[in-house]
Write an enzyme that holds these catalytic residues in place. Sequence first.
Site, PDB file in Angstrom:
ATOM      1  N   HIS A 170      88.369 -72.729  46.163  1.00 30.48           N
ATOM      2  CA  HIS A 170      87.753 -71.589  45.462  1.00 30.48           C
ATOM      3  C   HIS A 170      88.818 -70.506  45.298  1.00 30.48           C
ATOM      4  CE1 HIS A 170      84.024 -68.666  45.343  1.00 30.48           C
ATOM      5  NE2 HIS A 170      85.024 -68.210  44.606  1.00 30.48           N
ATOM      6  N   HIS A 192      85.591 -60.212  55.289  1.00 29.70           N
ATOM      7  CA  HIS A 192      84.318 -60.736  54.770  1.00 29.70           C
ATOM      8  C   HIS A 192      83.361 -61.170  55.879  1.00 29.70           C
ATOM      9  CE1 HIS A 192      86.339 -60.824  50.870  1.00 29.70           C
ATOM     10  NE2 HIS A 192      85.176 -61.066  50.309  1.00 29.70           N
ATOM     11  N   GLU A 245      82.123 -70.435  38.983  1.00 29.61           N
ATOM     12  CA  GLU A 245      81.442 -69.445  39.811  1.00 29.61           C
ATOM     13  C   GLU A 245      81.076 -68.302  38.881  1.00 29.61           C
ATOM     14  OE1 GLU A 245      83.397 -66.834  42.489  1.00 29.61           O
ATOM     15  OE2 GLU A 245      81.675 -66.679  43.810  1.00 29.61           O
ATOM     16  N   GLY A 295      89.139 -61.834  57.875  1.00 27.16           N
ATOM     17  CA  GLY A 295      88.888 -60.815  58.889  1.00 27.16           C
ATOM     18  C   GLY A 295      88.084 -59.639  58.346  1.00 27.16           C
ATOM     19  N   ALA A 313      80.695 -59.152  42.628  1.00 21.77           N
ATOM     20  CA  ALA A 313      81.555 -58.639  41.562  1.00 21.77           C
ATOM     21  C   ALA A 313      81.321 -59.370  40.243  1.00 21.77           C
ATOM     22  CB  ALA A 313      83.009 -58.751  41.979  1.00 21.77           C
ATOM     23  N   ASP A 330      89.226 -67.441  47.791  1.00 17.11           N
ATOM     24  CA  ASP A 330      88.504 -66.606  46.822  1.00 17.11           C
ATOM     25  C   ASP A 330      89.457 -65.549  46.247  1.00 17.11           C
ATOM     26  OD1 ASP A 330      86.430 -65.740  45.224  1.00 17.11           O
ATOM     27  OD2 ASP A 330      85.346 -64.689  46.812  1.00 17.11           O
TER      28      ASP A 330
END
Length: 383
Positions: A61, A253, A131, A251, A142, A276
């Site tokens: 992703h 999310h 996505e 660290g 977002a 991501d």
Amino acid sequence: MPELTRYIQPRRIFTPLGGLEQHVVVIKGERFDTIISASDAPDEVERYPELDMWPGLIDLHIHGREGCDVIDGKLSSIETISASLLRHGVTGFLATTVTTTWPQTIAAMRVVGEAYKLRLPGAQVLGGYSEGLFFSEKHKGAHNEAFFKPLDEALIDEMIAAADGALKAVALAPEKANGIAMTEYLSKRGVRVMLGHCDANYDQTSKALAHGACGGVHVFNGMRGIHHREPGCAGALLLDSQALVEVIADGIHLHPAILQLIYRLKGQQKVALISDCINAGGLKDGEYQLGEMPIVVNEGIAKTHSGSLAGSTLTLEKAVKNLTELAGIPLHEAINMASLVPATYLNVAPELGSIEAGKIAHFSLVDDAFHIHHCNLFGQAVF
Ligand SMILES: [Zn+2]
């Protein structure tokens, strides 16, 4: 021309089972041939006593890097992302689109389809991942809801056709009208369904998983979390033993305790570390664009103007580091979550995802500070 044979002795060779010391990896041509004892190594062995050998990492992703985004719909953008990833030990990725206009989505899928067929000099495009578009407003993150689409067979068909065999996964909100029917339809057409950016409750999520959905998009982020009377989308994903969850281990999310919780419930087999990463990855803090959404990056953290986290600037070798340091997960398992687990999910594990005899020799050499020193593709040093 005879096949080139290389003998490489790193400090440790990370196989799926752990770090092997005092051994030499033999590479013949483009593939790993075997692993032998260091005492049997010939004179021409390449020795790296301070570096570990990791398999090429696979990012399931990722939207962009270094000012380029998959949604640009340009092959040159995918090439930039692909080249940039080598510096982070990533040798394969799913080129991931984000919510934008329908024509731009289709244009981007076409380019992903092209890139999928090429042997790029950088990380290989292992497919496309949609996505966007089929989400619910409540957890849109977002993604600009002005461009959201209904779940409709004709739209799905158009996307699959544009990617021309490359579309491997579609993210969707299962509680939308047609959510379960489209989950079944996509699965039947060989496209994995990932649940996310949704307000699905526990029952709705469980139902989608029972009808073919494969797992969850960046678990806990952009979905209904766990409440003790309503375990939500996250609860259903964590309890389903077959569901794969994407994890953003930057660290930020996810709290370290949540990383632990995910690991204890899913084990290493059903956790895929993802970046991501957006187009700001590898660049300075500042103003960026994610699809149609303006983004501000401050100290590497990407947010929309309303304060929602907007992807990341993470790289996978750092995700591995974070998982070991923040959650105490064994290093070889964290590496597996960024290599063998995603390869298995994509059905390419017979060829990719680990340092094992017969597989394609994508690997890197990594120091104690998790810096990538050499990245190798098809048995050859490329970075
Ligand atoms: Zn997302």
